[in-house]
Design a protein around this motif. Structure first.
Motif, PDB file in Angstrom:
ATOM      1  N   ASP A   1       0.830  -1.211   0.000  1.00 13.13           N
ATOM      2  CA  ASP A   1       0.000   0.000   0.000  1.00 13.13           C
ATOM      3  C   ASP A   1       0.863   1.259   0.000  1.00 13.13           C
ATOM      4  O   ASP A   1       0.555   2.247  -0.684  1.00 13.13           O
ATOM      5  CB  ASP A   1      -0.929   0.011   1.222  1.00 13.13           C
ATOM      6  CG  ASP A   1      -2.107  -0.949   1.076  1.00 13.13           C
ATOM      7  OD1 ASP A   1      -2.330  -1.445  -0.046  1.00 13.13           O
ATOM      8  OD2 ASP A   1      -2.777  -1.213   2.095  1.00 13.13           O
ATOM      9  N   VAL A   2       1.945   1.227   0.791  1.00 11.82           N
ATOM     10  CA  VAL A   2       2.860   2.375   0.827  1.00 11.82           C
ATOM     11  C   VAL A   2       3.492   2.596  -0.553  1.00 11.82           C
ATOM     12  O   VAL A   2       3.557   3.725  -1.058  1.00 11.82           O
ATOM     13  CB  VAL A   2       3.952   2.175   1.896  1.00 11.82           C
ATOM     14  CG1 VAL A   2       5.025   3.257   1.773  1.00 11.82           C
ATOM     15  CG2 VAL A   2       3.354   2.194   3.292  1.00 11.82           C
TER      16      VAL A   2
ATOM     17  N   ASP B   1       2.339   1.702  -3.471  1.00 10.99           N
ATOM     18  CA  ASP B   1       1.317   2.190  -4.407  1.00 10.99           C
ATOM     19  C   ASP B   1       1.051   3.678  -4.207  1.00 10.99           C
ATOM     20  O   ASP B   1       0.938   4.442  -5.174  1.00 10.99           O
ATOM     21  CB  ASP B   1       0.014   1.398  -4.224  1.00 10.99           C
ATOM     22  CG  ASP B   1       0.121  -0.028  -4.747  1.00 10.99           C
ATOM     23  OD1 ASP B   1       1.024  -0.292  -5.566  1.00 10.99           O
ATOM     24  OD2 ASP B   1      -0.695  -0.878  -4.325  1.00 10.99           O
ATOM     25  N   THR B   2       0.959   4.091  -2.937  1.00  9.37           N
ATOM     26  CA  THR B   2       0.690   5.504  -2.643  1.00  9.37           C
ATOM     27  C   THR B   2       1.831   6.386  -3.126  1.00  9.37           C
ATOM     28  O   THR B   2       1.613   7.451  -3.729  1.00  9.37           O
ATOM     29  CB  THR B   2       0.474   5.705  -1.132  1.00  9.37           C
ATOM     30  OG1 THR B   2      -0.624   4.900  -0.696  1.00  9.37           O
ATOM     31  CG2 THR B   2       0.180   7.170  -0.812  1.00  9.37           C
ATOM     32  N   GLU B   3       3.062   5.960  -2.872  1.00 13.50           N
ATOM     33  CA  GLU B   3       4.206   6.784  -3.263  1.00 13.50           C
ATOM     34  C   GLU B   3       4.420   6.771  -4.776  1.00 13.50           C
ATOM     35  O   GLU B   3       4.833   7.779  -5.357  1.00 13.50           O
ATOM     36  CB  GLU B   3       5.455   6.324  -2.510  1.00 13.50           C
ATOM     37  CG  GLU B   3       5.288   6.484  -1.001  1.00 13.50           C
ATOM     38  CD  GLU B   3       6.586   6.752  -0.259  1.00 13.50           C
ATOM     39  OE1 GLU B   3       7.627   6.933  -0.916  1.00 13.50           O
ATOM     40  OE2 GLU B   3       6.544   6.791   0.991  1.00 13.50           O
TER      41      GLU B   3
ATOM     42  N   THR C   1       2.023   6.614  -6.942  1.00 12.01           N
ATOM     43  CA  THR C   1       1.007   7.551  -7.418  1.00 12.01           C
ATOM     44  C   THR C   1       1.476   8.989  -7.235  1.00 12.01           C
ATOM     45  O   THR C   1       1.273   9.845  -8.112  1.00 12.01           O
ATOM     46  CB  THR C   1      -0.319   7.328  -6.668  1.00 12.01           C
ATOM     47  OG1 THR C   1      -0.786   5.997  -6.907  1.00 12.01           O
ATOM     48  CG2 THR C   1      -1.387   8.323  -7.113  1.00 12.01           C
ATOM     49  N   ALA C   2       2.119   9.252  -6.099  1.00 13.03           N
ATOM     50  CA  ALA C   2       2.627  10.602  -5.838  1.00 13.03           C
ATOM     51  C   ALA C   2       3.702  10.992  -6.857  1.00 13.03           C
ATOM     52  O   ALA C   2       3.709  12.117  -7.375  1.00 13.03           O
ATOM     53  CB  ALA C   2       3.192  10.681  -4.417  1.00 13.03           C
TER      54      ALA C   2
ATOM     55  N   GLU D   1      -1.043  14.030  -3.390  1.00 12.42           N
ATOM     56  CA  GLU D   1      -2.440  13.867  -2.990  1.00 12.42           C
ATOM     57  C   GLU D   1      -2.561  13.466  -1.536  1.00 12.42           C
ATOM     58  O   GLU D   1      -3.416  13.965  -0.797  1.00 12.42           O
ATOM     59  CB  GLU D   1      -3.112  12.828  -3.881  1.00 12.42           C
ATOM     60  CG  GLU D   1      -4.599  12.653  -3.619  1.00 12.42           C
ATOM     61  CD  GLU D   1      -5.247  11.670  -4.577  1.00 12.42           C
ATOM     62  OE1 GLU D   1      -6.266  11.052  -4.209  1.00 12.42           O
ATOM     63  OE2 GLU D   1      -4.719  11.514  -5.698  1.00 12.42           O
ATOM     64  N   LYS D   2      -1.704  12.533  -1.091  1.00 14.52           N
ATOM     65  CA  LYS D   2      -1.741  12.117   0.309  1.00 14.52           C
ATOM     66  C   LYS D   2      -0.411  11.504   0.695  1.00 14.52           C
ATOM     67  O   LYS D   2       0.362  11.053  -0.154  1.00 14.52           O
ATOM     68  CB  LYS D   2      -2.865  11.126   0.560  1.00 14.52           C
ATOM     69  CG  LYS D   2      -2.710   9.792  -0.170  1.00 14.52           C
ATOM     70  CD  LYS D   2      -3.841   8.844   0.225  1.00 14.52           C
ATOM     71  CE  LYS D   2      -3.680   7.489  -0.461  1.00 14.52           C
ATOM     72  NZ  LYS D   2      -4.725   6.526  -0.049  1.00 14.52           N
ATOM     73  N   GLU D   3      -0.146  11.517   2.007  1.00 18.05           N
ATOM     74  CA  GLU D   3       1.041  10.864   2.541  1.00 18.05           C
ATOM     75  C   GLU D   3       0.784   9.363   2.623  1.00 18.05           C
ATOM     76  O   GLU D   3      -0.360   8.908   2.753  1.00 18.05           O
ATOM     77  CB  GLU D   3       1.374  11.397   3.938  1.00 18.05           C
ATOM     78  CG  GLU D   3       1.693  12.881   3.988  1.00 18.05           C
ATOM     79  CD  GLU D   3       3.065  13.233   3.401  1.00 18.05           C
ATOM     80  OE1 GLU D   3       3.731  12.336   2.839  1.00 18.05           O
ATOM     81  OE2 GLU D   3       3.455  14.404   3.489  1.00 18.05           O
ATOM     82  N   ALA D   4       1.858   8.591   2.566  1.00 11.63           N
ATOM     83  CA  ALA D   4       1.726   7.141   2.722  1.00 11.63           C
ATOM     84  C   ALA D   4       1.420   6.778   4.169  1.00 11.63           C
ATOM     85  O   ALA D   4       0.860   5.714   4.443  1.00 11.63           O
ATOM     86  CB  ALA D   4       2.996   6.437   2.253  1.00 11.63           C
TER      87      ALA D   4
ATOM     88  N   SER E   1       5.181  10.330   1.321  1.00 16.66           N
ATOM     89  CA  SER E   1       5.021  10.602  -0.111  1.00 16.66           C
ATOM     90  C   SER E   1       5.598  11.963  -0.487  1.00 16.66           C
ATOM     91  O   SER E   1       6.193  12.120  -1.560  1.00 16.66           O
ATOM     92  CB  SER E   1       3.533  10.559  -0.497  1.00 16.66           C
ATOM     93  OG  SER E   1       2.974   9.310  -0.212  1.00 16.66           O
TER      94      SER E   1
END
Length: 331
Positions: A20-21, A23-25, A27-28, A152-155, A164
Motif C-alpha cells: 500500500d505504501v 502504491d501511494t508513493e 502515485t505521488a 495527494e496524500k502521505e503514505a 510521499s
C-alpha cells in the motif's frame, strides 16, 4: 509512551501494508508529471546560469532531502551545498553570496525557519527557487520561481509523517539535477573526477595503461623460441601467459596456461618444438588508452584471463590479467 497493538499482525498483513505504501508513493511520483512545466524549465535556467553555488535549505525531513539534493547536484556538475536554516539565522547566512541561487524546500511553504531568512536572501539579490506543495504559500510568493511538489496524500495512514511528500521532493530534485547534467554536457569522465574514491571512481578513471605491465615486465618470446623457453618466460613474468613476436617485434600470438594444459597429451618435445607451432594466432588485444573496465568486460565476454595491449600497428605496449584488475579495484 510506547503503544502496542492488541491484535497480532500477520505476515500477509505486513506485506499488504508495505505494498500500500509503495502504491501511494508511486502515485505521488506519477503526479509530479504535471509539474514538469515552464516553471520547472525556468528553475533549470536559473540554476544553469548560476555563476556561484547552489544553496539548498530546508528544515526537518525537508532538510534531510535537501542535503541529498545538494549532494546530487554537486556530483553531477552543479556546485552545491546544504545550509541548515536555523544555522543560517546564526551566522551561516554569510556563506550565501549574490552570485548564488537558493533552493528553499518546505512542503507547507510556511516553515518559520525558512521564511525568516527568505527576505534576507532576497535583499542580497540572490535568486530564490521555492519547492513547496502549496503554490499559494508564502514561500511560493517570495520565490523567483516556484516548483510544485504537491502530493495527494502521505503514505502514513495518519497523514502526518512526511512520506510521499519527501519522496516526491527527492524525485523532483533528481529531475533538476539530471536535466542540468544533460544541459552542461556532463560526461562519465567528469563524473569520475567528482568520485575518485571507491570502485566507481576506479572504474571510470583507470585506463589499461594505468594497470598493465610495461617494458621488461611484458612476457614476450620470439617466434623461434621453443615451448620450454616460452614456459620459462611465463614463469619469470608471472602473468600466466606470454606473447610471441616476429623478428620485427610485432605480436603474432599468445600462449597461456590453458594452452599448456591442452597440449600436454600431445607428447610434444617441449625442448625442440617451436612455440609458434602451438600458440594461439591472432590473439584478442586491446588499446592501452581505453578504460580498464572495458578490458574487464572484454575478458569476461571472451572468457580469457589475460590481455596484451598493442598499438595501432600491432606492437605490444603492455600486458595484464584479471589479478591486475582485481588489485587495482576495477573487478
Amino acid at each position: 509512551m510506547t503503544h502496542t497493538s492488541t491484535a497480532q499482525t500477520t505476515t500477509d498483513e505486513f506485506i499488504r501494508l508495505g505494498l500500500d505504501v509503495l502504491d501511494t508513493e508511486l502515485t505521488a511520483i506519477d503526479g509530479l508529471r504535471r509539474y514538469i512545466d515552464a516553471d520547472f524549465a525556468h528553475a533549470c535556467e536559473l540554476l544553469l546560469a548560476c555563476t556561484g553555488r547552489v544553496i539548498v535549505i530546508g528544515m526537518g525531513k525537508s532538510g534531510h532531502i535537501g542535503g541529498k539534493i545538494a549532494a546530487t547536484l554537486a556530483s553531477t556538475g552543479t556546485p552545491a551545498f546544504f545550509v541548515h536554516p536555523g544555522e543560517a539565522s546564526h551566522g551561516d547566512l554569510g556563506m550565501i553570496t549574490a552570485a548564488d541561487v537558493v533552493i528553499a524546500i518546505s512542503n507547507s511553504g510556511e516553515t518559520n525557519e525558512v521564511l525568516s531568512i527568505a527576505p534576507l536572501i532576497k535583499r542580497r539579490g540572490v535568486r530564490l527557487i521555492g519547492m513547496t506543495g502549496n503554490p499559494q504559500s508564502t514561500l511560493a510568493d517570495l520565490a523567483d520561481v516556484h516548483v510544485c511538489i504537491a502530493v495527494e496524500k502521505e503514505a502514513c495512514p495518519l497523514g502526518l509523517a512526511p512520506t510521499s511528500s519527501t519522496t516526491a521532493t527527492l524525485v523532483m530534485g533528481d529531475a533538476l539535477a539530471v536535466a542540468l547534467l544533460h544541459a552542461r554536457g556532463f560526461t562519465a569522465d567528469d563524473f569520475a573526477l567528482s568520485h575518485p574514491g571507491g570502485s566507481l571512481g576506479r572504474r571510470l578513471l583507470l585506463h589499461i595503461h594505468d594497470v598493465m605491465h610495461k617494458g621488461e615486465r611484458i612476457p614476450l618470446v620470439d617466434e623461434s623460441a621453443t615451448i620450454s623457453q616460452a614456459l620459462l618466460e611465463m614463469s619469470r613474468k608471472g602473468l600466466g601467459m606470454t606473447g610471441i613476436t616476429d623478428a620485427g617485434g610485432k605480436l603474432l600470438g599468445v600462449f597461456t596456461d590453458g594452452d599448456l594444459r591442452r597440449i600436454l597429451d600431445q607428447r610434444l618435445d617441449v625442448h625442440q618444438t617451436p612455440i609458434a607451432q602451438v600458440m594461439t594466432r591472432q590473439p584478442i588485444t586491446i588499446s592501452a588508452d581505453v578504460l580498464a573496465a572495458q578490458g574487464l568486460k572484454l575478458m569476461e565476454d571472451r572468457k580469457i584471463n589475460g590481455l596484451f595491449a598493442v598499438d595501432a600497428d600491432g606492437y605490444p605496449q603492455g600486458a595484464l590479467n584479471m589479478h591486475d584488475l582485481l588489485k587495482a579495484g576495477v573487478l
